[in-house]
Design an enzyme around this catalytic site. Structure first.
Site, short mmCIF file in Angstrom:
data_model
loop_
_atom_site.label_atom_id
_atom_site.label_comp_id
_atom_site.label_asym_id
_atom_site.label_seq_id
_atom_site.Cartn_x
_atom_site.Cartn_y
_atom_site.Cartn_z
N ASN A 1 2.93 -47.06 6.90
CA ASN A 1 1.30 -47.10 6.82
C ASN A 1 0.80 -47.92 7.61
O ASN A 1 0.70 -49.18 7.23
CB ASN A 1 1.11 -47.05 5.37
CG ASN A 1 -0.47 -46.79 5.32
OD1 ASN A 1 -1.07 -46.57 6.25
ND2 ASN A 1 -1.07 -47.23 4.19
N GLU B 1 -6.56 -48.30 -1.25
CA GLU B 1 -7.56 -48.81 -0.39
C GLU B 1 -8.81 -47.88 -0.28
O GLU B 1 -9.98 -48.25 -0.46
CB GLU B 1 -6.99 -49.27 0.77
CG GLU B 1 -6.19 -50.55 0.70
CD GLU B 1 -5.23 -50.73 1.87
OE1 GLU B 1 -5.19 -49.91 2.92
OE2 GLU B 1 -4.51 -51.70 2.05
N GLY C 1 0.01 -56.14 0.22
CA GLY C 1 -0.20 -57.08 1.20
C GLY C 1 0.05 -58.50 0.82
O GLY C 1 -0.55 -59.45 1.12
N GLU D 1 2.53 -47.70 -5.98
CA GLU D 1 2.34 -49.00 -5.38
C GLU D 1 1.53 -49.76 -6.59
O GLU D 1 0.20 -49.50 -6.56
CB GLU D 1 1.58 -48.56 -4.24
CG GLU D 1 2.13 -47.78 -3.30
CD GLU D 1 1.79 -47.96 -1.94
OE1 GLU D 1 2.33 -48.55 -0.90
OE2 GLU D 1 0.56 -47.56 -1.69
N SER E 1 4.56 -54.92 -0.39
CA SER E 1 5.25 -56.11 0.14
C SER E 1 6.51 -55.75 0.21
O SER E 1 7.41 -56.59 0.15
CB SER E 1 4.90 -57.12 -0.81
OG SER E 1 3.54 -57.53 -0.65
N LYS F 1 -2.05 -48.35 8.49
CA LYS F 1 -3.57 -48.44 8.22
C LYS F 1 -4.51 -48.30 9.36
O LYS F 1 -4.28 -47.50 10.42
CB LYS F 1 -3.67 -49.66 7.13
CG LYS F 1 -2.68 -49.76 6.37
CD LYS F 1 -2.92 -50.87 5.23
CE LYS F 1 -1.78 -50.84 4.20
NZ LYS F 1 -2.13 -51.92 3.16
N HIS G 1 -4.21 -43.39 -1.54
CA HIS G 1 -4.07 -44.82 -1.39
C HIS G 1 -5.20 -45.75 -2.14
O HIS G 1 -6.34 -45.60 -2.18
CB HIS G 1 -4.03 -45.16 0.09
CG HIS G 1 -3.26 -46.50 0.20
ND1 HIS G 1 -3.90 -47.61 0.14
CD2 HIS G 1 -1.99 -46.86 0.80
CE1 HIS G 1 -3.11 -48.70 0.45
NE2 HIS G 1 -1.97 -48.07 0.79
#
Ligand code: PEP
Length: 263
Positions: A9, A108, A184, A178, A225, A11, A106
């Site tokens: 991904n 985000e 991250g 996730e 991660s 992003k 996702h």
């Protein structure tokens, strides 16, 4: 054995040129020993999926064309095929562009764009109708984990995404667990924790669909991660069919190491 899956991904990190360069570098590195890796992708049943931004999909599609085992995915889609929806992207167009997969829900997007479980549900339906394979992202925040409701949160996200959606013999879905607080951060959860959550997800899938359909058509993967150092500890788990990789997918050498660790 089910095919293992590695999803990159990217992003909103890479522009047109960078996406082109990175996909070319990844392909080149995968072929360092003549045809070794690409042949093994087929034999060892590993699917690699690259997910660039919308504006870079056609270029990456052109680069990946006819490379076995490496596929194109989008990072989102809308729930209608066409119409008065300014700024949205049709799942049908993604399919026509060469996408096989689409990431949906996702964290985000859930956080920054207030995407709800119901929106994710509608997108999953639209993606399946367009013959895309949805990669449905679910996961708890740190606050939800601290409150002791992580199991409830992921079960709720999962049920909302899939209630009322039948899967025919050919339709596939990928569930990406996730944990939001790990994304991250550079520090993944332990394989034991991933195994625990994946078992819950698996059980819910068995509640929803016939066992054979779950075994053949539904993959459960881990994201958060993931690196070349820890990837094997996740994919070796009985319940984990692969990984979703963010930061570590942005450098060709690291990403290819992740792929090689699985083969
Ligand atoms: C992600 O955002 O889906 C992700 C897994 O990111 P990272 O690997 O950087 O934690």
């Amino acid at each position: 054995m089910k095919r293992k899956i590695i999803i990159a991904n990217w992003k909103m990190n890479l522009g047109f040129k960078e996406s082109k360069t990175l996909s070319e570098k990844i392909l080149k590195k995968l072929k360092t020993r003549p045809n070794f890796f690409l042949r093994n992708l087929k034999i060892k049943k590993l699917d690699i999926i690259l997910c660039p931004s919308f504006t870079n999909l056609s270029e990456v599609s052109r680069i990946l064309k006819s490379k076995s085992g490496i596929f194109l995915g989008a990072q989102d889609c809308f729930w209608e095929d066409h119409g008065e929806f300014t700024g949205e992207i049709s799942p049908v167009w993604l399919k026509n562009l060469g996408c096989r997969y689409v990431i949906l829900g996702h964290s985000e997007r859930r956080k920054n764009l207030k995407e709800t479980n119901n929106m994710v549900h509608q997108k999953v339906k639209a993606a399946l109708k367009a013959e895309l394979i949805p990669i449905i992202c679910i996961g708890e925040t740190l606050e939800e984990r601290r409150r002791g409701i992580k199991d409830y949160v992921i079960l709720d996200q999962l049920s909302s995404a899939l209630t009322g959606i039948d899967l025919d013999l050919k339709q596939k879905i990928i569930i990406a667990y996730e944990p939001v607080w790990v994304i991250g951060s550079g520090r993944a959860i332990t394989p034991n924790e991933a195994e625990y959550m994946n078992k819950i997800i698996l059980q819910r899938m068995i509640d929803f669909y016939p066992l054979e359909r779950v075994k053949k058509n539904i993959s459960i993967i881990y994201g958060g991660s993931v690196s070349a150092d820890n990837v094997k500890s996740f994919v070796d788990l009985e319940t984990t069919d692969g990984v979703l990789v963010g930061g570590s997918s942005l450098k060709a050498a690291e990403f290819v190491k992740i792929c090689q660790a699985i083969i």
